[in-house]
Design a protein around this motif. Structure first.
Motif, short mmCIF file in Angstrom:
data_model
loop_
_atom_site.label_atom_id
_atom_site.label_comp_id
_atom_site.label_asym_id
_atom_site.label_seq_id
_atom_site.Cartn_x
_atom_site.Cartn_y
_atom_site.Cartn_z
N GLY A 35 0.84 -1.20 0.00
CA GLY A 35 0.00 0.00 0.00
C GLY A 35 0.87 1.25 0.00
N THR A 36 1.98 1.21 0.69
CA THR A 36 2.92 2.34 0.73
C THR A 36 3.68 2.36 -0.60
OG1 THR A 36 3.08 2.03 3.11
CG2 THR A 36 4.77 3.40 2.07
N LYS A 37 3.61 3.47 -1.30
CA LYS A 37 4.13 3.54 -2.68
C LYS A 37 5.49 4.21 -2.76
CE LYS A 37 0.27 1.81 -4.16
NZ LYS A 37 0.23 0.33 -4.25
N PRO A 104 -2.31 6.72 -0.99
CA PRO A 104 -1.90 6.24 0.33
C PRO A 104 -1.12 7.31 1.11
CG PRO A 104 -1.50 4.55 -1.32
CD PRO A 104 -1.86 5.80 -2.07
N GLY A 105 -0.25 8.01 0.42
CA GLY A 105 0.55 9.05 1.08
C GLY A 105 -0.34 10.19 1.57
N PHE A 106 -1.28 10.60 0.72
CA PHE A 106 -2.20 11.66 1.15
C PHE A 106 -3.03 11.23 2.35
CE2 PHE A 106 -1.55 13.86 -2.94
CZ PHE A 106 -1.55 15.17 -2.50
N LEU A 107 -3.49 9.98 2.34
CA LEU A 107 -4.33 9.51 3.45
C LEU A 107 -3.54 9.51 4.76
CD1 LEU A 107 -6.18 6.55 1.68
CD2 LEU A 107 -7.23 8.69 2.47
N VAL A 108 -2.31 8.99 4.72
CA VAL A 108 -1.50 8.92 5.93
C VAL A 108 -1.18 10.34 6.43
CG1 VAL A 108 0.78 8.26 6.82
CG2 VAL A 108 -0.53 6.65 5.43
#
Ligand SMILES: Cc1cc2nc3c(=O)[nH]c(=O)nc-3n(C[C@H](O)[C@H](O)[C@H](O)COP(=O)(O)OP(=O)(O)OC[C@H]3O[C@@H](n4cnc5c(N)ncnc54)[C@H](O)[C@@H]3O)c2cc1C
Ligand code: FES
Ligand code: FES
Lengths: 158, 288
Positions: A35-37, A104-108
């Protein structure tokens, strides 16, 4: 090879890593948490954002070996028992993603902001997320999804 | 590559001093890991400093502040007292990169990476920061402007590391400020950066002043001609025009994609003047 023990997405986790490899490599290749890109590998795009001991960081700029004893939270721990986090729901409802690589980065990053400040101004959201790049959406919908989530978390209709 | 997390400064120094080995200190890794990845540096051993207590804490005392060299920008920004005493330095630290970079980027890394455009260096110079340097030969105190000697070059000897930065408390009627110009509003490298710290007396005359300029020479500059323009005078249009002129005269920048030489020289004057004006307002208590 080095043996690392860390807490990843709430679970006690062990993995082996090369001493020169990054936390991003370990998450994706050893733990299959893809999930982490990886967008850039140089700290510029934010696709690899994770929470490392409570701080938002780029996993591409952390060595896997640094994770010994650390707590790491990735996008894969955001939904609970199959129920989407309000941020994830708003990203869908507000069409805040297209190809999804940056999501994923934006969500975290956005979740970390809302945990610190549930009533951010639009300007604060834009500055907080300045290290997350999106090549598809033009950002407006992302910012709106974050602000709408904040309103919902404050108990206001959105 | 070997990774070691040192528990004490002595352990770090010993690991870094190993002869015949390319060793590097690691703080937040926001410069070093990008350089390793691009192949620009290929250390055989990195020594993580972040777990050493002196390196990761901010101490406040009667005499001032001791900021650990590996304390992150985010932690600096969250320190209310440091913010109140040295708002310009805190602003400079907070300008580094994105929220993600802030979570890791340290003053020690920003200074020792020795980029001519490093944001905290002009602000640390203006604030008269002293580096506590430790190494195989013991501990020595070094004014921050003496650490960087050229792009990517420092005066640190084999095995030496910066343990902490020491700042005084803010004196009465004093203020500091740091301003930088970048081509966009976030996430870019300074075209020019200017830090000013000054003190006014009861008659509003400037009795102490330090001006630091970044990105206009191979290293950040301490520009005494610019501070001399204010010393003993009121901070007004006439003295500020002299300061601006002196800042321009000291700038010897290069042309690159972020700005031409002429543009940088002009901006150096403008930013030095604006930073001095903001520092003066802070000294008068008109602006936090
Ligand atoms: C996306 C991005 C944006 C950035 N934006 C900015 C910006 O706006 N402004 C800016 O100035 N910089 C910027 N940087 C550069 C970088 O983040 C800063 O220079 C940061 O302060 C480096 O600190 P660090 O702790 O990460 O250093 P590290 O990468 O850990 O170390 C950098 C260098 O210093 C050495 N070192 C570290 N600590 C010590 C010590 N205590 N003693 C001796 N040597 C030491 C290391 O060996 C290494 O050579 C940016 C970087 C990225 C990736
Ligand atoms: S992959 Fe880490 S910031 Fe782009
Ligand atoms: S949705 Fe494609 S990069 Fe953001």
């Amino acid at each position: 090879m080095r043996h690392i023990r860390a807490t990843v997405d709430g679970e006690a986790t062990e993995f082996l890593c090369d001493e020169g490899s990054t936390l991003l490599d370990a998450l994706r290749d050893s733990l299959q948490k893809t999930g982490t890109k990886e967008g850039c590998g140089t700290g510029d795009c934010g696709a690899c954002s994770v929470i490392f001991d409570g701080r938002l960081v780029c996993a591409c700029l952390v060595l896997a070996a640094e994770a010994e004893g650390a707590t790491v939270e990735t996008v894969e721990g955001i939904s609970k028992e199959g129920v989407l986090h309000p941020l994830q729901r708003h990203f869908l409802e507000d069409a805040a993603l297209q190809c999804g690589i940056c999501t994923p980065g934006f969500l975290v990053a956005a979740k970390n902001l809302l945990e610190r400040n549930v009533d951010p101004s639009e300007e604060e959201v834009r500055f907080w997320l300045a290290g997350n790049l999106c090549r598809c959406t033009g950002y407006d919908k992302i910012i709106r999804a974050v602000l709408n989530t904040a309103a919902e978390l404050r108990g206001e209709s959105s | 590559m070997e990774y070691h997390s040192a528990r004490t400064a002595e352990e770090a120094i010993e690991l870094l001093t190993e002869t015949g080995m390319d060793t590097r200190a690691l703080a937040g890794g926001t410069d070093l890991l990008a350089q390793i990845r691009s192949g620009r540096v290929r250390p055989q051993r990195v020594v993580d400093l972040k777990k050493i207590p002196e390196f990761h804490s901010i101490e406040e005392s009667e005499s001032g502040f001791q900021i650990g060299a590996s304390v992150s920008g985010a932690e600096i920004g969250e320190h209310p007292s440091l913010r109140a005493h040295w708002p310009g330095l805190v602003e400079a630290a907070e300008l580094i990169g994105s929220t993600q970079i802030q979570g890791r980027a340290s003053l020690g890394g920003n200074v020792c990476n020795a980029s001519p455009a490093a944001d905290t260096v002009p602000a640390l110079i203006a604030a008269s920061a002293i580096c506590s340097v430790i190494g195989p030969g013991g501990r020595r105190e070094v004014p921050v402007e003496e650490i960087v000697t050229g792009p990517g070059q420092t005066s640190l000897k084999l095995g030496e590391i910066v343990a902490h930065f020491r700042l005084s408390r803010r004196l009465k009627n004093s203020g500091d400020a740091y301003l930088r110009l970048i081509p966009r509003s976030e996430m870019d490298i300074a075209v020019v950066g200017a830090g000013v710290a000054l003190t006014l007396d009861e008659d509003d005359l400037c009795v102490a002043c330090r001006v630091g300029l970044g990105a206009v020479a191979p290293t950040a500059l301490l520009v005494s001609e610019a501070s001399n323009a204010l010393l003993g005078r009121a901070v007004n249009d006439a003295s500020l025009a002299d300061l601006e002129e002196a800042a321009r005269a000291a700038a010897r920048p290069i042309d690159d994609k972020r700005g031409t030489r002429d543009y940088r020289i002009r901006v150096a004057g403008v930013l030095a003047r604006r930073a001095a004006t903001l520092a003066m307002k802070r000294a008068r208590g008109l602006d936090k």
